[in-house]
Design a protein around this motif. Sequence first.
Motif, PDB file in Angstrom:
ATOM      1  N   UNK A   4       0.857  -1.191   0.000  1.00  0.00           N
ATOM      2  CA  UNK A   4       0.000   0.000   0.000  1.00  0.00           C
ATOM      3  C   UNK A   4       0.888   1.234   0.000  1.00  0.00           C
ATOM      4  N   UNK A   5       0.326   2.355  -0.445  1.00  0.00           N
ATOM      5  CA  UNK A   5       1.023   3.628  -0.384  1.00  0.00           C
ATOM      6  C   UNK A   5       0.200   4.618   0.435  1.00  0.00           C
ATOM      7  N   UNK A   6       0.754   5.126   1.542  1.00  0.00           N
ATOM      8  CA  UNK A   6       0.081   6.225   2.221  1.00  0.00           C
ATOM      9  C   UNK A   6       0.169   7.474   1.360  1.00  0.00           C
ATOM     10  N   UNK A   7      -0.912   8.214   1.286  1.00  0.00           N
ATOM     11  CA  UNK A   7      -0.928   9.414   0.454  1.00  0.00           C
ATOM     12  C   UNK A   7      -0.683  10.658   1.291  1.00  0.00           C
ATOM     13  N   UNK A   8      -0.039  11.641   0.701  1.00  0.00           N
ATOM     14  CA  UNK A   8       0.231  12.873   1.436  1.00  0.00           C
ATOM     15  C   UNK A   8      -1.052  13.576   1.828  1.00  0.00           C
ATOM     16  N   UNK A   9      -2.169  13.304   1.115  1.00  0.00           N
ATOM     17  CA  UNK A   9      -3.460  13.892   1.470  1.00  0.00           C
ATOM     18  C   UNK A   9      -4.110  13.185   2.651  1.00  0.00           C
ATOM     19  N   UNK A  10      -3.620  11.995   3.006  1.00  0.00           N
ATOM     20  CA  UNK A  10      -4.161  11.292   4.159  1.00  0.00           C
ATOM     21  C   UNK A  10      -4.734   9.926   3.871  1.00  0.00           C
ATOM     22  N   UNK A  11      -5.038   9.618   2.639  1.00  0.00           N
ATOM     23  CA  UNK A  11      -5.611   8.323   2.306  1.00  0.00           C
ATOM     24  C   UNK A  11      -4.553   7.248   2.120  1.00  0.00           C
ATOM     25  N   UNK A 275      16.089  12.830  10.094  1.00  0.00           N
ATOM     26  CA  UNK A 275      16.007  11.407   9.776  1.00  0.00           C
ATOM     27  C   UNK A 275      14.570  11.061   9.409  1.00  0.00           C
ATOM     28  N   UNK A 276      14.306  10.859   8.126  1.00  0.00           N
ATOM     29  CA  UNK A 276      12.947  10.572   7.668  1.00  0.00           C
ATOM     30  C   UNK A 276      12.431   9.229   8.167  1.00  0.00           C
ATOM     31  N   UNK A 277      13.343   8.332   8.533  1.00  0.00           N
ATOM     32  CA  UNK A 277      12.933   6.993   8.974  1.00  0.00           C
ATOM     33  C   UNK A 277      12.817   6.885  10.487  1.00  0.00           C
ATOM     34  N   UNK A 278      12.861   8.011  11.186  1.00  0.00           N
ATOM     35  CA  UNK A 278      12.904   7.977  12.660  1.00  0.00           C
ATOM     36  C   UNK A 278      11.710   7.251  13.252  1.00  0.00           C
ATOM     37  N   UNK A 279      10.534   7.421  12.678  1.00  0.00           N
ATOM     38  CA  UNK A 279       9.335   6.766  13.200  1.00  0.00           C
ATOM     39  C   UNK A 279       9.155   5.350  12.655  1.00  0.00           C
ATOM     40  N   UNK A 280      10.020   4.943  11.730  1.00  0.00           N
ATOM     41  CA  UNK A 280       9.818   3.633  11.072  1.00  0.00           C
ATOM     42  C   UNK A 280      11.130   2.886  10.892  1.00  0.00           C
ATOM     43  N   UNK A 309      13.795  -6.403   0.155  1.00  0.00           N
ATOM     44  CA  UNK A 309      12.477  -5.819   0.423  1.00  0.00           C
ATOM     45  C   UNK A 309      12.453  -4.392  -0.107  1.00  0.00           C
ATOM     46  N   UNK A 310      11.380  -4.059  -0.830  1.00  0.00           N
ATOM     47  CA  UNK A 310      11.208  -2.709  -1.344  1.00  0.00           C
ATOM     48  C   UNK A 310      10.436  -1.877  -0.320  1.00  0.00           C
ATOM     49  N   UNK A 311      10.959  -0.700  -0.009  1.00  0.00           N
ATOM     50  CA  UNK A 311      10.313   0.227   0.911  1.00  0.00           C
ATOM     51  C   UNK A 311       9.907   1.486   0.162  1.00  0.00           C
ATOM     52  N   UNK A 312       8.869   2.139   0.650  1.00  0.00           N
ATOM     53  CA  UNK A 312       8.480   3.425   0.087  1.00  0.00           C
ATOM     54  C   UNK A 312       8.295   4.424   1.209  1.00  0.00           C
ATOM     55  N   UNK A 313       8.693   5.653   0.944  1.00  0.00           N
ATOM     56  CA  UNK A 313       8.456   6.749   1.875  1.00  0.00           C
ATOM     57  C   UNK A 313       7.733   7.846   1.121  1.00  0.00           C
ATOM     58  N   UNK A 314       6.450   7.995   1.405  1.00  0.00           N
ATOM     59  CA  UNK A 314       5.690   9.100   0.822  1.00  0.00           C
ATOM     60  C   UNK A 314       6.099  10.364   1.567  1.00  0.00           C
ATOM     61  N   UNK A 315       6.706  11.285   0.849  1.00  0.00           N
ATOM     62  CA  UNK A 315       7.287  12.458   1.510  1.00  0.00           C
ATOM     63  C   UNK A 315       7.170  13.667   0.596  1.00  0.00           C
ATOM     64  N   UNK A 328       5.345   9.068   5.359  1.00  0.00           N
ATOM     65  CA  UNK A 328       4.623   7.821   5.592  1.00  0.00           C
ATOM     66  C   UNK A 328       5.320   6.660   4.914  1.00  0.00           C
ATOM     67  N   UNK A 329       5.715   5.656   5.679  1.00  0.00           N
ATOM     68  CA  UNK A 329       6.486   4.525   5.158  1.00  0.00           C
ATOM     69  C   UNK A 329       5.606   3.295   4.942  1.00  0.00           C
ATOM     70  N   UNK A 330       6.023   2.431   4.022  1.00  0.00           N
ATOM     71  CA  UNK A 330       5.370   1.142   3.783  1.00  0.00           C
ATOM     72  C   UNK A 330       6.395   0.186   3.182  1.00  0.00           C
TER      73      UNK A 330
END
Length: 538
Positions: A4-11, A275-280, A309-315, A328-330
Motif C-alpha cells: 500500500x502507499x500512504x498518500x500525502x493527502x491522508x488516504x 532522519x525521515x525513517x525515525x518513526x519507522x 524488500x522494497x520500501x516506500x516513503x511518501x514524503x 509515511x512509510x510502507x
Amino acid sequence: MENCLPESHGGVKRRAGTRFVSEVKDSSKNTRLIPFNISRDESYIIEVGHLYLRFYYANAQVVSGGSPVEVVTPWTENDIWDIHVAQANDVMYMVHDGYNPRKLTHTSATSWALSQPTLTGSAWNGNADGHADGFPRTVAFFEQRLWFGGTVSKPTTLWGSKVADFENFTIPASAVADDPVEYVMASYTKDTIQWLAAAEVLFIGTTSTEHRLTPNSYISTTNIPDITRQASYGSRHIQPEYIGSKLVFVQGSGRQIRTFSQNQTSVVEIYDSINLAWLSEHLTVGGVVDMSYSQIPDSVLWCIRNDGVLLSSTYDPSIEDDVFGGVGWAKHSFDGGEAKSIATIPRDAFDETWIVVKRTINGAVKQYIEYLDSAMYMDSALTYSGSATTAISGLAHLEGKTVSVLADNAVHPQKVVSSSGITLDYAAGTVVVGLPFIPTLQPVEYEGGVPSGSSQGLPKRWVQAKLRLHESALPKINGVRPPDRSPSSPMDASEPLTTGDSTHYNLGHSDNGTITITQDLPVAMHILAIFGQMTVSA
C-alpha cells in the motif's frame, strides 16, 4: 502497510502492479539500473551488468537488427554498485575508484558509445585501470565545471575542471578565474568522500561528515571557496536524491534516511538534517542499498533493503506541518521475489519507476526488468488485446506460476501457466495476466479512553467498521468482504468501482480491537478514512 502507499493527502491506496519488460542479460550475476534523462520526452533506463550496458526506451528494450543494443564496459558485477554518474544533455560521466573515468555518449536510441576521456592534468591521467592510487569515486557538475571527488590515495580531495571545458584539469602556473582547481578538505578523522551533489552550493558527503562548498562570488585557485562542515552523520556510497529543495542521503548505517537543506528561518546559514525513517526504523533494519525518487503523481522515495524488500516513503516537504508530518512509510513484496535495483525516469505527465526483481520461475532463478504501471494490480504482468480468445500465450517468464487474470475488466479465476500460456474459462478480447499480490493495512490500536482511564489492553469489539472509498473495489476486513454485487448491475458486466462508504459487520472480539484490511482480487483499493462503532469492555 504492505503493498500500500500512504498518500500525502491522508488516504491509502494499493500500490501499482509491475509490467514485465525483459529478463536481464545474465540472471546469475548482479544487475543495476541507472536513469539517463535527456528531457521529459526522451529518457532511458540503462541496464548495468557484468562488463556491459543495455538500454530501454518507451517501455521496451532498445534493439537493432533484432539484437539488444549493447556497450562493452570494464566493470564487473561486483563493481557496478560503486559507479557514480553525472549527466549533461547527451553525455554521462561514469566513475569508479578502481577504473579510469568513462564517458557515455548518446547519439540516438540505437547509437551509444563508452569511451575513456583524456583528462589532462588530472592526478590519475595516464594510469591504467586498477592503479594503486585509485581514481575518483564520485562526480558532479557544478558552476559549469566537472567535479571529481576522492581517490584511494587522496580520499578528501576535490578536482574541478576548467569552466565549460570538462576534461581539462591542467592548472597553469599563472591561473586565471576559469582555470581548473584542486582543493583538499580539512578532516580531523580518516574520511573518504562518498558523494557530491550540486545545488546553489556543492554538497559533499563523506564517511563521517556533510560539508558544503560555497563560492566566494566565483571559484578559482586564488579565490578559495568556503568549504565547511555542516553536520556529522556520515554517508554510504550511494548517490543522494533531491526531493524539492531537500537533498536526501543514506546515513552510513543504512538505517537512517536523512534530509540535508538550509534552515530557512535561521538568521545565519545553517543546514539541518532530519532522519525521515525515525518513526519507522524497524523497516530499515539491515540497511538501504539503493534508492530512487518519483515525484509525479505521488511524491515517493523508493528504497531497497539489503534483503530485497522494497520500501516506500511518501514524503512531500512542501506540505509538512511539523518535522515528521509529511512522511509515511510502507513495505512491498513480490511473490517471494527480491527487489535488486531501482531507477526512475520522467514520462510525459508522470514519473515511471523501474525495478530489477529476482524471482524463482519453474525452479530457476531469474532477474526481470519491470516497471510500475498504475493501470494494473498484478506483478510481472502482460496484456493481451485483440480478437476474443481463450488461449493466452507469451507467458514463458511466468512458467509454472499461479497467476491472476482480468478478462474484459472482470476478475477471472486464477490459472497456472503451462507451456508459456493459459486457457481461459471463456473468451475475452482484453486480458491482463500477472502474479498476485495482496495489499494489507492494519491501523494502530484504537485509543478512545474509558471512565477509569485508558482503553489500552481492554477487550474491544467493532460493532461496525466503515471504510470511506474512492474509486475502489470493496476490500475485506478481517477476511470478510461485504456483498459486492448490486442488483442493478447486469450479470454480464463487471461491478463498477465504489466511491462512498462501505460497511462491515461481525468483525469479532480481540484484546486490542485491531482490524486488518486486505484486497485479494487484482483490482483497485483506495481508502480515504476508517471509522465506525466500537465497544470497550471496562
